[in-house]
Scaffold this motif. Structure first.
Motif, short mmCIF file in Angstrom:
data_model
loop_
_atom_site.label_atom_id
_atom_site.label_comp_id
_atom_site.label_asym_id
_atom_site.label_seq_id
_atom_site.Cartn_x
_atom_site.Cartn_y
_atom_site.Cartn_z
N VAL A 1 34.38 -1.18 -3.41
CA VAL A 1 34.55 0.26 -3.43
C VAL A 1 36.03 0.59 -3.32
N VAL A 2 36.49 1.52 -4.18
CA VAL A 2 37.87 2.01 -4.13
C VAL A 2 37.83 3.53 -4.15
N ASP A 3 38.93 4.15 -3.74
CA ASP A 3 39.02 5.61 -3.79
C ASP A 3 39.17 6.07 -5.24
N THR B 1 26.29 -0.44 10.58
CA THR B 1 25.58 0.28 9.52
C THR B 1 26.50 0.68 8.38
N ILE B 2 27.67 1.23 8.69
CA ILE B 2 28.59 1.68 7.62
C ILE B 2 29.06 0.49 6.79
N GLU B 3 29.40 -0.63 7.42
CA GLU B 3 29.81 -1.81 6.66
C GLU B 3 28.67 -2.31 5.77
N THR C 1 18.04 -1.79 1.13
CA THR C 1 18.70 -2.08 2.40
C THR C 1 18.07 -3.30 3.07
N ALA C 2 16.74 -3.36 3.05
CA ALA C 2 16.05 -4.54 3.62
C ALA C 2 16.49 -5.81 2.90
#
Length: 192
Positions: free
Chosen positions: A160-162, A3-5, A113-114
């Motif tokens: 995504v980066v910090d 889920t997180i990935e 998400t779907a």
């Protein structure tokens, strides 16, 4: 993919492989996904228009505003990069309550998400020409336009980066892939 990935990779995409259409089975799964959203007082006021015909998708495109943080020539899809579908979310004005926007958020999460579970990216709009979109979709003055989402297979990456120095601005790298700064968990979560 866990889920997180899945959620980490589910970014906003603004350029698509225009000739690659979304399979009807994926569209049907997206349709089914909105049936199961939680709804304030279980009123279920939202309705959805799936815009998938090439003609209507092309007609809708000029009424959407893309990537406010980027120069137009970098943020707006060019020919060959445009979306292949849209979902327009609306409800009857009389059914719009202070809680309807919660339902809209839940619906957008389910839809995107779907779609992303099958590699179909999206871009959620709140900046669009409302009356023109209502006209293209055959909506009346008694309908409240809530959201517009574009869909298609991404032709670029989004990473995504910090966040550094509290700078939340997203940017493009040398390959025109998106770099999206996100706050650290420690900066947004408080345990008590």
């Amino acid at each position: 993919m866990n889920t997180i990935e899945l959620l980490k990779s589910k970014r906003t995409f603004r350029r698509y492989i225009q000739e690659k259409k979304i399979d009807e089975s994926i569209i049907n799964e997206m349709k089914e996904s909105v049936r199961y959203i939680s709804s304030a007082a279980n009123l279920q006021p939202l309705r959805y228009i799936f815009v998938t015909s090439e003609e209507k998708v092309e007609e809708l495109f000029p009424h959407t505003k893309w990537a406010a943080r980027l120069p137009k020539e970098l943020g707006t899809p060019k020919d060959g990069e445009k979306p292949v579908a849209y979902v327009v979310i609306y409800c009857a004005k009389n059914d719009f309550t202070p809680f309807t926007n919660y339902d809209v958020g839940l619906a957008m999460a389910n839809l995107t998400t779907a779609a992303w579970a099958h590699g179909v990216g999206n871009c959620i709009f709140k900046s669009y020409t409302k009356d023109a979109i209502k006209s293209v979709c055959g909506l009346s003055n008694d309908d409240e336009l809530c959201a517009v989402i574009s869909f298609g297979y991404p032709s670029h990456k989004s990473t995504v980066v910090d966040i550094i120095d509290n700078d939340v601005a997203y940017s493009l790298d040398d390959n025109k892939d998106y770099i999206v700064p996100k706050r650290l968990i420690a900066d947004i979560i408080k345990d008590i």
